[in-house]
Write a protein that holds these residues in place. Structure first.
Motif, PDB file in Angstrom:
ATOM      1  N   GLN A  82       6.734   1.904  -4.072  1.00  0.00           N
ATOM      2  CA  GLN A  82       8.127   1.624  -4.432  1.00  0.00           C
ATOM      3  C   GLN A  82       9.085   2.152  -3.357  1.00  0.00           C
ATOM      4  O   GLN A  82      10.065   1.489  -3.012  1.00  0.00           O
ATOM      5  CB  GLN A  82       8.458   2.255  -5.785  1.00  0.00           C
ATOM      6  CG  GLN A  82       9.850   1.910  -6.325  1.00  0.00           C
ATOM      7  CD  GLN A  82      10.011   0.442  -6.646  1.00  0.00           C
ATOM      8  OE1 GLN A  82       9.087  -0.193  -7.157  1.00  0.00           O
ATOM      9  NE2 GLN A  82      11.196  -0.117  -6.361  1.00  0.00           N
ATOM     10  N   ASP A  83       8.784   3.334  -2.825  1.00  0.00           N
ATOM     11  CA  ASP A  83       9.618   3.887  -1.754  1.00  0.00           C
ATOM     12  C   ASP A  83       9.572   2.992  -0.520  1.00  0.00           C
ATOM     13  O   ASP A  83      10.594   2.769   0.137  1.00  0.00           O
ATOM     14  CB  ASP A  83       9.145   5.297  -1.383  1.00  0.00           C
ATOM     15  CG  ASP A  83       9.462   6.320  -2.448  1.00  0.00           C
ATOM     16  OD1 ASP A  83      10.366   6.051  -3.260  1.00  0.00           O
ATOM     17  OD2 ASP A  83       8.803   7.376  -2.480  1.00  0.00           O
ATOM     18  N   ILE A  92      11.813  -2.606   3.160  1.00  0.00           N
ATOM     19  CA  ILE A  92      12.139  -4.006   2.878  1.00  0.00           C
ATOM     20  C   ILE A  92      13.614  -4.159   2.517  1.00  0.00           C
ATOM     21  O   ILE A  92      14.371  -4.813   3.231  1.00  0.00           O
ATOM     22  CB  ILE A  92      11.228  -4.560   1.759  1.00  0.00           C
ATOM     23  CG1 ILE A  92       9.766  -4.512   2.219  1.00  0.00           C
ATOM     24  CG2 ILE A  92      11.630  -5.980   1.379  1.00  0.00           C
ATOM     25  CD1 ILE A  92       8.761  -4.936   1.176  1.00  0.00           C
ATOM     26  N   LEU A  93      14.041  -3.546   1.412  1.00  0.00           N
ATOM     27  CA  LEU A  93      15.432  -3.731   0.993  1.00  0.00           C
ATOM     28  C   LEU A  93      16.427  -3.204   2.027  1.00  0.00           C
ATOM     29  O   LEU A  93      17.496  -3.782   2.216  1.00  0.00           O
ATOM     30  CB  LEU A  93      15.680  -3.053  -0.352  1.00  0.00           C
ATOM     31  CG  LEU A  93      15.195  -3.780  -1.600  1.00  0.00           C
ATOM     32  CD1 LEU A  93      15.785  -3.135  -2.852  1.00  0.00           C
ATOM     33  CD2 LEU A  93      15.539  -5.260  -1.573  1.00  0.00           C
ATOM     34  N   SER A 152       1.378  -1.183  -6.345  1.00  0.00           N
ATOM     35  CA  SER A 152       0.752  -0.300  -5.366  1.00  0.00           C
ATOM     36  C   SER A 152      -0.729  -0.643  -5.286  1.00  0.00           C
ATOM     37  O   SER A 152      -1.483  -0.419  -6.240  1.00  0.00           O
ATOM     38  CB  SER A 152       0.934   1.169  -5.774  1.00  0.00           C
ATOM     39  OG  SER A 152       0.271   2.017  -4.861  1.00  0.00           O
ATOM     40  N   GLY A 153      -1.132  -1.238  -4.172  1.00  0.00           N
ATOM     41  CA  GLY A 153      -2.518  -1.657  -4.058  1.00  0.00           C
ATOM     42  C   GLY A 153      -2.891  -1.992  -2.632  1.00  0.00           C
ATOM     43  O   GLY A 153      -2.104  -1.816  -1.695  1.00  0.00           O
ATOM     44  N   ASP A 154      -4.101  -2.488  -2.474  1.00  0.00           N
ATOM     45  CA  ASP A 154      -4.663  -2.779  -1.156  1.00  0.00           C
ATOM     46  C   ASP A 154      -5.393  -4.110  -1.253  1.00  0.00           C
ATOM     47  O   ASP A 154      -6.353  -4.252  -2.012  1.00  0.00           O
ATOM     48  CB  ASP A 154      -5.624  -1.662  -0.742  1.00  0.00           C
ATOM     49  CG  ASP A 154      -6.160  -1.829   0.663  1.00  0.00           C
ATOM     50  OD1 ASP A 154      -6.134  -2.960   1.183  1.00  0.00           O
ATOM     51  OD2 ASP A 154      -6.626  -0.828   1.245  1.00  0.00           O
ATOM     52  N   ARG A 214       0.826  -1.203   0.000  1.00  0.00           N
ATOM     53  CA  ARG A 214       0.000   0.000   0.000  1.00  0.00           C
ATOM     54  C   ARG A 214       0.858   1.250   0.000  1.00  0.00           C
ATOM     55  O   ARG A 214       1.841   1.334   0.732  1.00  0.00           O
ATOM     56  CB  ARG A 214      -0.912   0.028   1.222  1.00  0.00           C
ATOM     57  CG  ARG A 214      -2.148  -0.841   1.097  1.00  0.00           C
ATOM     58  CD  ARG A 214      -3.084  -0.619   2.258  1.00  0.00           C
ATOM     59  NE  ARG A 214      -2.462  -0.930   3.538  1.00  0.00           N
ATOM     60  CZ  ARG A 214      -2.984  -0.625   4.710  1.00  0.00           C
ATOM     61  NH1 ARG A 214      -4.119   0.049   4.774  1.00  0.00           N
ATOM     62  NH2 ARG A 214      -2.363  -0.958   5.830  1.00  0.00           N
ATOM     63  N   SER A 215       0.485   2.211  -0.807  1.00  0.00           N
ATOM     64  CA  SER A 215       1.133   3.521  -0.758  1.00  0.00           C
ATOM     65  C   SER A 215       0.630   4.279   0.462  1.00  0.00           C
ATOM     66  O   SER A 215      -0.445   4.007   0.981  1.00  0.00           O
ATOM     67  CB  SER A 215       0.841   4.324  -2.028  1.00  0.00           C
ATOM     68  OG  SER A 215       1.355   3.674  -3.157  1.00  0.00           O
ATOM     69  N   ARG A 216       1.428   5.257   0.901  1.00  0.00           N
ATOM     70  CA  ARG A 216       1.017   6.153   1.966  1.00  0.00           C
ATOM     71  C   ARG A 216       1.083   7.581   1.461  1.00  0.00           C
ATOM     72  O   ARG A 216       1.645   7.840   0.403  1.00  0.00           O
ATOM     73  CB  ARG A 216       1.931   5.977   3.185  1.00  0.00           C
ATOM     74  CG  ARG A 216       1.744   4.653   3.899  1.00  0.00           C
ATOM     75  CD  ARG A 216       2.676   4.540   5.091  1.00  0.00           C
ATOM     76  NE  ARG A 216       2.436   3.322   5.856  1.00  0.00           N
ATOM     77  CZ  ARG A 216       3.212   2.893   6.842  1.00  0.00           C
ATOM     78  NH1 ARG A 216       4.295   3.598   7.179  1.00  0.00           N
ATOM     79  NH2 ARG A 216       2.928   1.787   7.488  1.00  0.00           N
ATOM     80  N   LYS A 217       0.520   8.481   2.241  1.00  0.00           N
ATOM     81  CA  LYS A 217       0.535   9.882   1.815  1.00  0.00           C
ATOM     82  C   LYS A 217       1.949  10.396   1.627  1.00  0.00           C
ATOM     83  O   LYS A 217       2.208  11.209   0.741  1.00  0.00           O
ATOM     84  CB  LYS A 217      -0.207  10.740   2.842  1.00  0.00           C
ATOM     85  CG  LYS A 217      -1.707  10.484   2.892  1.00  0.00           C
ATOM     86  CD  LYS A 217      -2.381  11.379   3.909  1.00  0.00           C
ATOM     87  CE  LYS A 217      -3.884  11.128   3.953  1.00  0.00           C
ATOM     88  NZ  LYS A 217      -4.563  11.983   4.954  1.00  0.00           N
ATOM     89  N   ASP A 218       2.862   9.918   2.460  1.00  0.00           N
ATOM     90  CA  ASP A 218       4.232  10.425   2.412  1.00  0.00           C
ATOM     91  C   ASP A 218       5.199   9.478   1.733  1.00  0.00           C
ATOM     92  O   ASP A 218       6.392   9.759   1.674  1.00  0.00           O
ATOM     93  CB  ASP A 218       4.726  10.716   3.834  1.00  0.00           C
ATOM     94  CG  ASP A 218       4.732   9.451   4.697  1.00  0.00           C
ATOM     95  OD1 ASP A 218       4.008   8.488   4.358  1.00  0.00           O
ATOM     96  OD2 ASP A 218       5.456   9.425   5.712  1.00  0.00           O
ATOM     97  N   ARG A 219       4.702   8.343   1.223  1.00  0.00           N
ATOM     98  CA  ARG A 219       5.638   7.366   0.664  1.00  0.00           C
ATOM     99  C   ARG A 219       4.912   6.462  -0.330  1.00  0.00           C
ATOM    100  O   ARG A 219       3.887   5.881  -0.007  1.00  0.00           O
ATOM    101  CB  ARG A 219       6.255   6.542   1.790  1.00  0.00           C
ATOM    102  CG  ARG A 219       7.373   5.611   1.343  1.00  0.00           C
ATOM    103  CD  ARG A 219       8.065   4.974   2.542  1.00  0.00           C
ATOM    104  NE  ARG A 219       8.899   5.940   3.259  1.00  0.00           N
ATOM    105  CZ  ARG A 219       9.655   5.618   4.315  1.00  0.00           C
ATOM    106  NH1 ARG A 219       9.666   4.386   4.783  1.00  0.00           N
ATOM    107  NH2 ARG A 219      10.400   6.538   4.891  1.00  0.00           N
ATOM    108  N   THR A 220       5.464   6.336  -1.539  1.00  0.00           N
ATOM    109  CA  THR A 220       4.876   5.455  -2.544  1.00  0.00           C
ATOM    110  C   THR A 220       5.177   4.002  -2.204  1.00  0.00           C
ATOM    111  O   THR A 220       6.020   3.704  -1.345  1.00  0.00           O
ATOM    112  CB  THR A 220       5.442   5.766  -3.933  1.00  0.00           C
ATOM    113  OG1 THR A 220       6.844   5.423  -3.954  1.00  0.00           O
ATOM    114  CG2 THR A 220       5.263   7.236  -4.288  1.00  0.00           C
TER     115      THR A 220
END
Length: 507
Positions: free
Chosen positions: A53-54, A60-61, A86-88, A45-51
């Motif tokens: 991928q971010d 994770i990495l 990016s999903g839920d 899931r994306s967040r308001k402050d972080r995609t």
């Protein structure tokens, strides 16, 4: 014998919850032991402050369990092998616009969920029920098989050996026999959603709404015999999955997932929702425990859980799976609370030197030097008495401090230190009481021993090479050494290090 390498080679896997405690270790173990696997898809899931991928890069990495493998293989290996979406999981098609995004996936490992005992029930249902329903639909449409991560504690209130029974819709822990049809998952969810909608539409403040949602989850779970909202919602998720048609699935039920035994390194642990709060309190010198010494604490290291999960995934892909796998330790290698709490108490005495207690010993509030196992009633009386002593001491000191300020005697700060220590103790006592109450089902009220026949039988079908790559050997764990080195060391290093250093959880 099943060759896991052959089962996984070139197979595309969708993993949810990869940024969680178990998910990180599972991903690292998969790519470390079976790099020949096909594409690994991560749903984040994306967040308001972080995609998304971010979050993949940072959470994770860059996380400790992935770092050894990133150092060895380089980040390009992960960027080539992993696709981030990016999903839920709780939304239709995971909230992704492309209807065909999941085509080509062979196996879905649904590891995402909300691991909190008493959250607002709408959050728990969304994370642990809605996500299962939507992921099952997605897997069926993609032609993939689904491995769902649940928990052993869906059994609810129980005492003794809990068989590895196939899940049956309509199960609830307090049922009055196999013909009791008083619980219907769809009807239960309808009632819940009506209550949730009513609360959301009310004019109450956000805090009041959250409290009502927490209360509903607790009440419904208790009514049917589950020990908390978490296990109640996970059981509902299982029952929704059991009613899915046209889908090959299996359920993995871990017991309490704790710090790593060997992979990626000894003692890796993250978050404080499992045994960590109990350990922190024990290390502070908590000497009075509402616990049964004969109860084995059903825990398993996270790397053992990850290994067994991957083995179950390979069996599912090969069509050699059982519907349910319980991953626990007490049926082959029990470690009871009596010796465990004594071990933690001895470690606390060794580790604790200077503490908040040094300021208030003159008021008779020093920690106890002897360990005691109490009933729930005895524990309640003891903690009430301690809170009264703290409050009486605080009032006396406050009055004394006011009198000193009216005299020419210089203030040297010792009274302020005493008052600060008493305030700390009062806060810690409230934290202790809230935590202990949540853990009573696991340390006092139920003696859980989960049967693990299916996973042991499954391992007998794996090749010797795969049994080394994916070890399931809870019977070989030296529990006293594991608790001293892996658990205590890991929690002190990775779980709330500021709390361990500065907030001693002295009881």
């Amino acid at each position: 014998m099943l060759d896991v390498s052959s089962s996984l080679a070139g197979r595309n896997i969708l993993l949810t919850g990869a940024n969680g405690f178990l998910g990180k270790v599972l991903l690292a173990l998969l790519l470390d032991r079976y790099p020949e696997v096909g594409q690994v898809h991560l749903l984040i899931r994306s967040r308001k402050d972080r995609t998304a991928q971010d979050r993949f890069e940072k959470e994770i990495l860059d996380s400790p369990p992935l770092q050894p493998l990133v150092t060895q293989r380089g980040r390009d290996f992960f960027h080539d092998k992993i696709t981030v979406w990016s999903g839920d999981a709780a939304q239709v098609n995971a909230g992704i616009d492309d209807p065909d995004w999941s085509n080509g996936i062979d196996l879905v490992i649904h590891c995402a969920g909300l691991v909190e005992f008493f959250p607002p029930v709408d959050q728990s249902i969304r994370a642990n029920v809605d996500s299962v329903e939507q992921i099952a639909v997605l897997a069926r449409r993609a032609g993939a098989k689904l491995l769902h991560i649940s928990t052993c504690f869906v059994a609810g209130k129980a005492d003794g050996l809990i068989e590895e029974a196939e899940l049956r819709p309509g199960f609830y822990p307090d049922r009055r026999g196999p013909n009791d049809l008083g619980f219907e998952p769809a009807e239960e969810l309808r009632i819940l959603r009506e209550e949730i909608g009513r609360i959301r539409a009310s004019s109450a403040g956000e805090r009041a709404k959250a409290d009502q949602l927490i209360s509903i989850g607790r009440r419904r779970a208790t009514h049917w015999g589950w020990v908390n909202t978490y296990t109640y919602s996970k059981s509902l998720g299982e029952q929704i999955l059991a009613q899915s048609q046209g889908l090959d699935w299996a359920i993995v039920r871990p017991a309490i997932v704790e710090s790593s035994w060997r992979f990626p390194f000894p003692g890796w642990v993250e978050g404080g929702r499992t045994a960590a709060p109990l350990v922190l309190m024990a290390l502070s010198g908590l000497a009075e425990w509402p616990a049964r010494p004969d109860i084995p604490l059903e825990i398993v290291p996270v790397d053992q859980i990850a290994a067994a999960t991957l083995a179950c995934g390979a069996l599912l892909l090969a069509g050699q799976h059982e519907p349910v796998y319980q991953l626990a330790s007490a049926d082959t290698n029990p470690f009871e609370l009596g010796p465990l709490i004594r071990l933690l108490f001895e470690e606390a005495q060794r580790l604790n030197g200077d503490s908040v207690w040094k300021h208030i010993r003159p008021f008779g509030l020093q920690p106890r030097s002897r360990l005691r196992f109490l009933s729930a009633t005895e524990f309640q009386k003891s903690r009430d008495a301690q809170i009264r002593r703290i409050e009486v001491s605080r009032r006396l000191l406050t009055a004394f401090q006011k009198r000193i300020k009216r005299t020419p005697i210089p203030e040297n700060g010792i009274v302020a230190d005493w008052l600060g220590s008493l305030r700390t103790l009062a806060l810690q006592a409230r934290f202790r009481d809230q935590t202990i109450d949540q853990y009573l089902p696991f340390i006092l009220e139920n003696r859980y021993i989960y049967e693990t026949y299916n996973i042991r039988t499954a391992y007998s079908t794996l090749s010797p090479s795969d049994r080394k790559k994916l070890p399931w050997t809870p019977e070989a764990i030296d529990w006293p050494e594991y608790w001293r080195v892996n658990q205590i060391g890991g929690i002190r290093k990775w779980v709330q290090p500021e709390a361990v250093r500065n907030w001693s959880f002295q009881i």
